[in-house]
Each structure stands twice: as structure tokens, then as C-alpha cells.
Motif scaffolding. Structure first.
Motif, PDB file in Angstrom:
ATOM      1  N   MET A   1      14.556 -32.625   3.255  1.00  0.00           N
ATOM      2  CA  MET A   1      13.262 -32.172   3.784  1.00  0.00           C
ATOM      3  C   MET A   1      12.534 -33.393   4.170  1.00  0.00           C
ATOM      4  O   MET A   1      12.577 -34.586   3.793  1.00  0.00           O
ATOM      5  N   ASP A   2      12.034 -33.280   5.532  1.00  0.00           N
ATOM      6  CA  ASP A   2      11.443 -34.505   6.150  1.00  0.00           C
ATOM      7  C   ASP A   2       9.840 -34.187   6.098  1.00  0.00           C
ATOM      8  O   ASP A   2       9.290 -33.304   6.905  1.00  0.00           O
ATOM      9  N   ILE A   3       9.444 -35.073   5.180  1.00  0.00           N
ATOM     10  CA  ILE A   3       7.923 -34.871   4.924  1.00  0.00           C
ATOM     11  C   ILE A   3       6.996 -35.230   6.364  1.00  0.00           C
ATOM     12  O   ILE A   3       5.976 -34.754   6.455  1.00  0.00           O
ATOM     13  N   GLY A   4       7.548 -36.245   7.057  1.00  0.00           N
ATOM     14  CA  GLY A   4       6.584 -36.675   8.007  1.00  0.00           C
ATOM     15  C   GLY A   4       6.743 -35.655   9.106  1.00  0.00           C
ATOM     16  O   GLY A   4       5.628 -35.320   9.834  1.00  0.00           O
ATOM     17  N   PHE A   5       7.771 -34.872   9.303  1.00  0.00           N
ATOM     18  CA  PHE A   5       7.744 -33.929  10.389  1.00  0.00           C
ATOM     19  C   PHE A   5       7.032 -32.788  10.020  1.00  0.00           C
ATOM     20  O   PHE A   5       6.125 -32.098  10.747  1.00  0.00           O
ATOM     21  N   TYR A   6       7.031 -31.985   8.686  1.00  0.00           N
ATOM     22  CA  TYR A   6       6.034 -31.214   8.258  1.00  0.00           C
ATOM     23  C   TYR A   6       4.573 -31.670   8.149  1.00  0.00           C
ATOM     24  O   TYR A   6       3.847 -30.614   8.477  1.00  0.00           O
ATOM     25  N   SER A   7       4.497 -32.834   8.043  1.00  0.00           N
ATOM     26  CA  SER A   7       3.062 -33.300   8.044  1.00  0.00           C
ATOM     27  C   SER A   7       2.421 -33.376   9.401  1.00  0.00           C
ATOM     28  O   SER A   7       1.315 -32.721   9.400  1.00  0.00           O
ATOM     29  N   TYR A   8       3.127 -33.684  10.294  1.00  0.00           N
ATOM     30  CA  TYR A   8       2.888 -33.641  11.634  1.00  0.00           C
ATOM     31  C   TYR A   8       2.586 -32.236  12.195  1.00  0.00           C
ATOM     32  O   TYR A   8       1.799 -31.924  13.004  1.00  0.00           O
ATOM     33  N   LEU A   9       3.413 -31.279  11.583  1.00  0.00           N
ATOM     34  CA  LEU A   9       3.411 -30.048  12.186  1.00  0.00           C
ATOM     35  C   LEU A   9       2.096 -29.347  11.852  1.00  0.00           C
ATOM     36  O   LEU A   9       1.538 -28.589  12.461  1.00  0.00           O
ATOM     37  N   ILE A  10       1.810 -29.604  10.381  1.00  0.00           N
ATOM     38  CA  ILE A  10       0.388 -29.144   9.565  1.00  0.00           C
ATOM     39  C   ILE A  10      -0.781 -29.636  10.749  1.00  0.00           C
ATOM     40  O   ILE A  10      -1.661 -28.826  11.076  1.00  0.00           O
ATOM     41  N   ALA A  11      -0.462 -30.857  11.050  1.00  0.00           N
ATOM     42  CA  ALA A  11      -1.631 -31.642  11.824  1.00  0.00           C
ATOM     43  C   ALA A  11      -1.657 -30.930  13.160  1.00  0.00           C
ATOM     44  O   ALA A  11      -2.890 -30.696  13.661  1.00  0.00           O
ATOM     45  N   ALA A  12      -0.733 -30.734  13.654  1.00  0.00           N
ATOM     46  CA  ALA A  12      -0.669 -29.992  15.079  1.00  0.00           C
ATOM     47  C   ALA A  12      -1.169 -28.781  15.066  1.00  0.00           C
ATOM     48  O   ALA A  12      -2.093 -28.123  15.972  1.00  0.00           O
ATOM     49  N   LEU A  13      -1.049 -27.889  13.985  1.00  0.00           N
ATOM     50  CA  LEU A  13      -1.462 -26.509  13.941  1.00  0.00           C
ATOM     51  C   LEU A  13      -2.987 -26.568  13.593  1.00  0.00           C
ATOM     52  O   LEU A  13      -3.600 -25.701  14.007  1.00  0.00           O
ATOM     53  N   ALA A  14      -3.391 -27.434  12.880  1.00  0.00           N
ATOM     54  CA  ALA A  14      -4.675 -27.750  12.242  1.00  0.00           C
ATOM     55  C   ALA A  14      -5.721 -27.955  13.711  1.00  0.00           C
ATOM     56  O   ALA A  14      -6.731 -27.406  14.000  1.00  0.00           O
ATOM     57  N   TYR A  15      -5.258 -29.139  14.316  1.00  0.00           N
ATOM     58  CA  TYR A  15      -6.068 -29.397  15.385  1.00  0.00           C
ATOM     59  C   TYR A  15      -5.771 -28.375  16.575  1.00  0.00           C
ATOM     60  O   TYR A  15      -6.775 -28.208  17.418  1.00  0.00           O
ATOM     61  N   SER A  16      -4.734 -27.750  16.717  1.00  0.00           N
ATOM     62  CA  SER A  16      -4.598 -26.403  17.500  1.00  0.00           C
ATOM     63  C   SER A  16      -5.712 -25.433  17.281  1.00  0.00           C
ATOM     64  O   SER A  16      -6.445 -24.780  18.025  1.00  0.00           O
ATOM     65  N   PHE A  17      -5.833 -25.156  16.075  1.00  0.00           N
ATOM     66  CA  PHE A  17      -6.588 -24.111  15.494  1.00  0.00           C
ATOM     67  C   PHE A  17      -8.246 -24.503  15.810  1.00  0.00           C
ATOM     68  O   PHE A  17      -9.032 -23.794  16.175  1.00  0.00           O
ATOM     69  N   LEU A  18      -8.193 -25.773  15.475  1.00  0.00           N
ATOM     70  CA  LEU A  18      -9.681 -26.313  15.746  1.00  0.00           C
ATOM     71  C   LEU A  18     -10.207 -26.235  17.117  1.00  0.00           C
ATOM     72  O   LEU A  18     -11.229 -25.972  17.459  1.00  0.00           O
ATOM     73  N   SER A  19      -9.261 -26.417  18.053  1.00  0.00           N
ATOM     74  CA  SER A  19      -9.293 -26.526  19.632  1.00  0.00           C
ATOM     75  C   SER A  19      -9.808 -25.128  19.903  1.00  0.00           C
ATOM     76  O   SER A  19     -10.647 -24.692  20.638  1.00  0.00           O
ATOM     77  N   VAL A  20      -9.010 -23.919  19.410  1.00  0.00           N
ATOM     78  CA  VAL A  20      -9.287 -22.561  19.629  1.00  0.00           C
ATOM     79  C   VAL A  20     -10.792 -22.212  19.337  1.00  0.00           C
ATOM     80  O   VAL A  20     -11.591 -21.686  19.868  1.00  0.00           O
ATOM     81  N   LEU A  21     -11.022 -22.665  18.074  1.00  0.00           N
ATOM     82  CA  LEU A  21     -12.388 -22.714  17.656  1.00  0.00           C
ATOM     83  C   LEU A  21     -13.397 -22.950  18.411  1.00  0.00           C
ATOM     84  O   LEU A  21     -14.446 -22.404  18.703  1.00  0.00           O
ATOM     85  N   LEU A  22     -13.383 -24.349  18.585  1.00  0.00           N
ATOM     86  CA  LEU A  22     -14.389 -25.005  19.710  1.00  0.00           C
ATOM     87  C   LEU A  22     -14.287 -24.404  20.860  1.00  0.00           C
ATOM     88  O   LEU A  22     -15.584 -24.335  21.376  1.00  0.00           O
ATOM     89  N   PHE A  23     -13.371 -24.012  21.658  1.00  0.00           N
ATOM     90  CA  PHE A  23     -13.328 -23.235  22.717  1.00  0.00           C
ATOM     91  C   PHE A  23     -14.013 -22.057  22.893  1.00  0.00           C
ATOM     92  O   PHE A  23     -14.757 -21.643  23.898  1.00  0.00           O
ATOM     93  N   THR A  24     -13.744 -21.174  21.607  1.00  0.00           N
ATOM     94  CA  THR A  24     -14.612 -19.786  21.734  1.00  0.00           C
ATOM     95  C   THR A  24     -15.948 -20.047  21.533  1.00  0.00           C
ATOM     96  O   THR A  24     -16.679 -19.178  22.020  1.00  0.00           O
ATOM     97  N   SER A  25     -16.368 -21.198  20.898  1.00  0.00           N
ATOM     98  CA  SER A  25     -17.878 -21.351  20.641  1.00  0.00           C
ATOM     99  C   SER A  25     -18.618 -22.192  21.667  1.00  0.00           C
ATOM    100  O   SER A  25     -19.636 -22.878  21.733  1.00  0.00           O
ATOM    101  N   TRP A  26     -17.901 -22.710  22.732  1.00  0.00           N
ATOM    102  CA  TRP A  26     -18.202 -24.145  23.846  1.00  0.00           C
ATOM    103  C   TRP A  26     -19.315 -23.085  24.493  1.00  0.00           C
ATOM    104  O   TRP A  26     -19.063 -22.060  25.044  1.00  0.00           O
ATOM    105  N   ARG A  27     -20.553 -23.931  24.613  1.00  0.00           N
ATOM    106  CA  ARG A  27     -21.443 -23.396  25.458  1.00  0.00           C
ATOM    107  C   ARG A  27     -21.621 -24.103  26.779  1.00  0.00           C
ATOM    108  O   ARG A  27     -22.490 -24.252  27.653  1.00  0.00           O
ATOM    109  N   GLY A  28     -20.513 -24.714  27.474  1.00  0.00           N
ATOM    110  CA  GLY A  28     -20.586 -25.409  28.425  1.00  0.00           C
ATOM    111  C   GLY A  28     -21.043 -26.939  28.663  1.00  0.00           C
ATOM    112  O   GLY A  28     -20.952 -27.372  30.042  1.00  0.00           O
ATOM    113  N   GLY A  29     -21.241 -27.207  27.620  1.00  0.00           N
ATOM    114  CA  GLY A  29     -21.622 -28.875  27.566  1.00  0.00           C
ATOM    115  C   GLY A  29     -20.706 -29.785  27.897  1.00  0.00           C
ATOM    116  O   GLY A  29     -19.437 -29.719  27.610  1.00  0.00           O
TER     117      GLY A  29
END
Length: 88
Positions: A1-29
Motif C-alpha cells: 500500500m502506497d500511502i503517498g499515492f492515495y493521499s495525493y489522489l484524495i487531495a486531487a479529488l478534493a481540489y477538483s471537487f472544490l474547483s467544480v463547486l467554485l465554478f458553478t457559483s462563480w459570478r464572473g469576477g
């Protein structure tokens, strides 16, 4: 089990999810555009470093040393610092 790989995978998924949330609520500023781009760059950084931690030879072909691409992370942090300075 590679803890680094899975940690970065979780971080990538979390930041991607945050990007989608931000993009859907973005008001063009401009501030929102900087924030979305910073979260997308951080998600890409997490994917690249996660792949590098899983497959150590990925960025080291034939003995060349390209580093861990941490300079991309530092560039992202400096962009976030510029964004916070512009807002203040």
C-alpha cells in the motif's frame, strides 16, 4: 500500500471537487477566476506528484533529474499571495 499515492489522489479529488463547486457559483469576477485557477493548478499538481510517488521513474528517464515539480506548487502559492495582496 502506497500511502503517498492515495493521499495525493484524495487531495486531487478534493481540489477538483472544490474547483467544480467554485465554478458553478462563480459570478464572473477576477478574484473568483484566480481562485478557480489556483484550485485547478493544485489539483493537477496533486495528480502529477501522486503519479510520481507511485512510479518513481516517471520524471526520471535515463537518469535525468527533473525534480519533484515542487516549483509548480510554489508558483501556485505565490499566485495566491498576489491575489490576496490585490484584494487587500
Amino acid at each position: 500500500m502506497d500511502i503517498g499515492f492515495y493521499s495525493y489522489l484524495i487531495a486531487a479529488l478534493a481540489y477538483s471537487f472544490l474547483s467544480v463547486l467554485l465554478f458553478t457559483s462563480w459570478r464572473g469576477g477576477l478574484q473568483g477566476a484566480f481562485l478557480i485557477s489556483a484550485t485547478l493548478v493544485t489539483a493537477v499538481w496533486a495528480v502529477v506528484v501522486g503519479i510520481q510517488s507511485r512510479f518513481e521513474f516517471f520524471f526520471n528517464p535515463r537518469g535525468a533529474n527533473f525534480g519533484s515539480l515542487s516549483h509548480l506548487r510554489l508558483a501556485n502559492l505565490s499566485l495566491q499571495g498576489v491575489n490576496s495582496a490585490v484584494v487587500s
